[in-house]
Design a protein around this motif. Structure first.
Motif, mmCIF file in Angstrom:
data_model
loop_
_atom_site.group_PDB
_atom_site.id
_atom_site.type_symbol
_atom_site.label_atom_id
_atom_site.label_comp_id
_atom_site.label_asym_id
_atom_site.label_seq_id
_atom_site.Cartn_x
_atom_site.Cartn_y
_atom_site.Cartn_z
ATOM 1 N N SER A 96 30.670 57.274 46.345
ATOM 2 C CA SER A 96 30.064 57.899 45.183
ATOM 3 C C SER A 96 30.902 57.569 43.958
ATOM 4 N N ILE A 97 30.251 57.102 42.925
ATOM 5 C CA ILE A 97 30.943 56.693 41.704
ATOM 6 C C ILE A 97 31.462 57.913 40.943
ATOM 7 N N SER A 98 32.699 57.853 40.483
ATOM 8 C CA SER A 98 33.261 58.934 39.680
ATOM 9 C C SER A 98 33.232 58.614 38.188
ATOM 10 N N GLU A 99 32.975 57.360 37.835
ATOM 11 C CA GLU A 99 32.807 56.987 36.428
ATOM 12 C C GLU A 99 31.937 55.747 36.337
ATOM 13 N N PHE A 100 31.357 55.552 35.164
ATOM 14 C CA PHE A 100 30.531 54.381 34.896
ATOM 15 C C PHE A 100 31.157 53.573 33.768
ATOM 16 N N LEU A 101 30.777 52.316 33.706
ATOM 17 C CA LEU A 101 31.185 51.440 32.616
ATOM 18 C C LEU A 101 29.960 51.121 31.770
ATOM 19 N N LEU A 102 29.958 51.581 30.539
ATOM 20 C CA LEU A 102 28.847 51.306 29.628
ATOM 21 C C LEU A 102 29.078 49.935 28.990
ATOM 22 N N LEU A 103 28.262 48.956 29.377
ATOM 23 C CA LEU A 103 28.461 47.591 28.901
ATOM 24 C C LEU A 103 27.999 47.391 27.460
ATOM 25 N N GLY A 104 27.237 48.349 26.919
ATOM 26 C CA GLY A 104 26.818 48.276 25.521
ATOM 27 C C GLY A 104 25.675 47.313 25.287
ATOM 28 N N LEU A 105 25.438 47.031 24.016
ATOM 29 C CA LEU A 105 24.348 46.130 23.646
ATOM 30 C C LEU A 105 24.727 44.675 23.803
ATOM 31 N N SER A 106 25.998 44.367 23.751
ATOM 32 C CA SER A 106 26.452 42.986 23.868
ATOM 33 C C SER A 106 27.859 42.975 24.458
ATOM 34 N N THR A 107 28.120 41.968 25.271
ATOM 35 C CA THR A 107 29.471 41.802 25.832
ATOM 36 C C THR A 107 30.273 40.761 25.064
ATOM 37 N N GLN A 108 29.701 40.205 23.986
ATOM 38 C CA GLN A 108 30.393 39.201 23.190
ATOM 39 C C GLN A 108 31.388 39.870 22.243
ATOM 40 N N PRO A 109 32.676 39.564 22.352
ATOM 41 C CA PRO A 109 33.678 40.228 21.501
ATOM 42 C C PRO A 109 33.434 40.033 20.010
ATOM 43 N N GLU A 110 32.942 38.857 19.628
ATOM 44 C CA GLU A 110 32.765 38.583 18.198
ATOM 45 C C GLU A 110 31.624 39.398 17.581
ATOM 46 N N GLN A 111 30.776 39.999 18.409
ATOM 47 C CA GLN A 111 29.658 40.791 17.891
ATOM 48 C C GLN A 111 29.977 42.278 17.777
ATOM 49 N N GLN A 112 31.123 42.696 18.288
ATOM 50 C CA GLN A 112 31.430 44.124 18.340
ATOM 51 C C GLN A 112 31.621 44.740 16.955
ATOM 52 N N GLU A 113 32.303 44.037 16.052
ATOM 53 C CA GLU A 113 32.520 44.578 14.708
ATOM 54 C C GLU A 113 31.202 44.730 13.959
ATOM 55 N N LEU A 114 30.299 43.759 14.129
ATOM 56 C CA LEU A 114 28.992 43.843 13.477
ATOM 57 C C LEU A 114 28.195 45.019 14.032
ATOM 58 N N LEU A 115 28.196 45.184 15.345
ATOM 59 C CA LEU A 115 27.481 46.302 15.964
ATOM 60 C C LEU A 115 28.063 47.636 15.508
ATOM 61 N N PHE A 116 29.385 47.699 15.402
ATOM 62 C CA PHE A 116 30.024 48.943 14.959
ATOM 63 C C PHE A 116 29.580 49.305 13.543
ATOM 64 N N PRO B 53 24.304 48.494 32.364
ATOM 65 C CA PRO B 53 23.990 47.572 31.267
ATOM 66 C C PRO B 53 23.234 48.267 30.137
ATOM 67 N N HIS B 54 23.896 49.190 29.499
ATOM 68 C CA HIS B 54 23.256 49.996 28.456
ATOM 69 C C HIS B 54 24.348 50.527 27.542
ATOM 70 N N PHE B 55 23.937 51.108 26.382
ATOM 71 C CA PHE B 55 24.943 51.659 25.480
ATOM 72 C C PHE B 55 25.089 53.168 25.633
ATOM 73 N N PHE B 56 24.263 53.790 26.490
ATOM 74 C CA PHE B 56 24.461 55.189 26.858
ATOM 75 C C PHE B 56 23.817 55.422 28.217
ATOM 76 N N CYS B 57 24.041 56.594 28.778
ATOM 77 C CA CYS B 57 23.546 56.896 30.125
ATOM 78 C C CYS B 57 22.078 57.289 30.053
ATOM 79 N N ASP B 58 21.221 56.306 30.084
ATOM 80 C CA ASP B 58 19.781 56.528 30.047
ATOM 81 C C ASP B 58 19.257 56.646 31.480
ATOM 82 N N LEU B 59 18.133 57.328 31.647
ATOM 83 C CA LEU B 59 17.611 57.602 32.986
ATOM 84 C C LEU B 59 17.200 56.338 33.730
#
Length: 305
Positions: A10-30, A177-183
């Protein structure tokens, strides 16, 4: 990160991968999502203040609109701040308990939007079809019930989905593969049978057919053209909200369901709450007047009988 339960984990935590995994896009998304979050909070906050301080707007329609604005602020606040924090800290993890809480909250505010849009449409239906009896029909007691019942029902729907989710087992995969815990992505991640969860989701979809369709049932002699001309703001929000909800949850799965879910979730949890203040204020003379008085520090005088 795993707790062993017999032959399963049973998983005790999840990893939210967000909208993109590209590091160069993170500042723009923020920057983009921070701007949209601030616009949503400020825009909907101004609507709540204008309605609360302006006596001309103390009517059923604007009471429901104030509730919708509060739900929109709450809806975007369940997902975007955590996403922004993950980008800043470069730590995408979220505990199982926090994930379930986030999912519960997101369901509550999406469902409350659904019911409030229906209530607002029914209010416009009464105003258009029964204008002489509108005040008698939409009395204070009915308005109170129409405001309280959606909040109770939305929590009941969210509680049902949450209890059904708690019985599921999440095996070795914990990357969401999401930016929040959606159903929807949570159900796909589970290694348990999710048939009951999907049946409840489908039943809710069929059982909550929106009351906005009442406006569309008007015949031309009853003023259908008038309904569209006076309810343009509301219909715009209805089509935007229900279009994205339908595309994400109730159409057959696409070849890339993860991206479909993320795009749809951005539209109905971020874009729609941000657009609502602009739609309702730019197309509504009373709201524009109230916002103008609010920004200039003037309060409307009470309406004399």
């Amino acid at each position: 990160i795993n707790m062993h339960l017999g032959n399963q984990t049973s998983i005790s935590e999840f990893l939210l991968l967000g909208l993109s995994t590209q590091p160069e896009q993170q500042e723009l998304l923020f920057a983009l999502f921070l701007a949209m979050y601030l616009a949503t909070v400020v825009g909907n906050g101004l609507i709540i203040l204008a309605i609360g301080l302006d006596s001309y707007l103390h009517t059923p329609m604007y009471l429901f609109l104030a509730n919708l604005a509060f739900a929109d602020i709450s809806s975007i606040s369940t997902s975007v701040p955590k996403m922004l924090m993950n980008i800043q800290t470069k730590s995408p993890s979220i505990s199982y308990e926090s994930c379930v809480t986030q999912m519960y909250s997101s369901i509550v505010f999406v469902v409350i939007d659904n019911f409030l849009l229906g209530v607002m449409a029914c209010d416009r239906f009464v105003a258009i079809c029964h204008p002489l009896n509108y005040t008698a029909i939409m009395g204070p007691r009915l308005c109170l019930w129409l405001t309280a019942i959606p909040w109770v029902l939305s929590n009941a729907v969210a509680l049902t989905h949450t209890l059904l989710l708690l019985r599921l087992v999440f095996c070795d995969g914990n990357a969401l593969p999401h930016f929040f815990c959606d159903l929807a992505p949570l159900l796909r991640l589970s290694c348990s049978d999710t048939t009951a969860n999907e049946l409840v989701l489908l039943s809710w979809a069929r059982g909550s057919s929106p009351c906005p369709s009442a406006v569309l049932r008007l015949s031309p002699t009853e003023g259908q053209w008038k309904a569209f001309s006076t309810c343009g703001s509301h219909l715009t929000v209805v089509f935007l909200f229900y279009g994205t909800i339908t595309g994400v949850y109730f159409f057959p799965s696409s070849s890339d369901p993860d991206n479909r879910d993320k795009i749809g979730a951005v539209l109905f949890t971020v874009v729609t709450p941000m657009m609502n203040p602009f739609i309702y204020s730019l197309r509504n003379k009373d709201m524009k007047g109230a916002l103008r008085r609010l920004l200039h520090g003037r309060r409307a005088l009470p309406v004399m009988p």
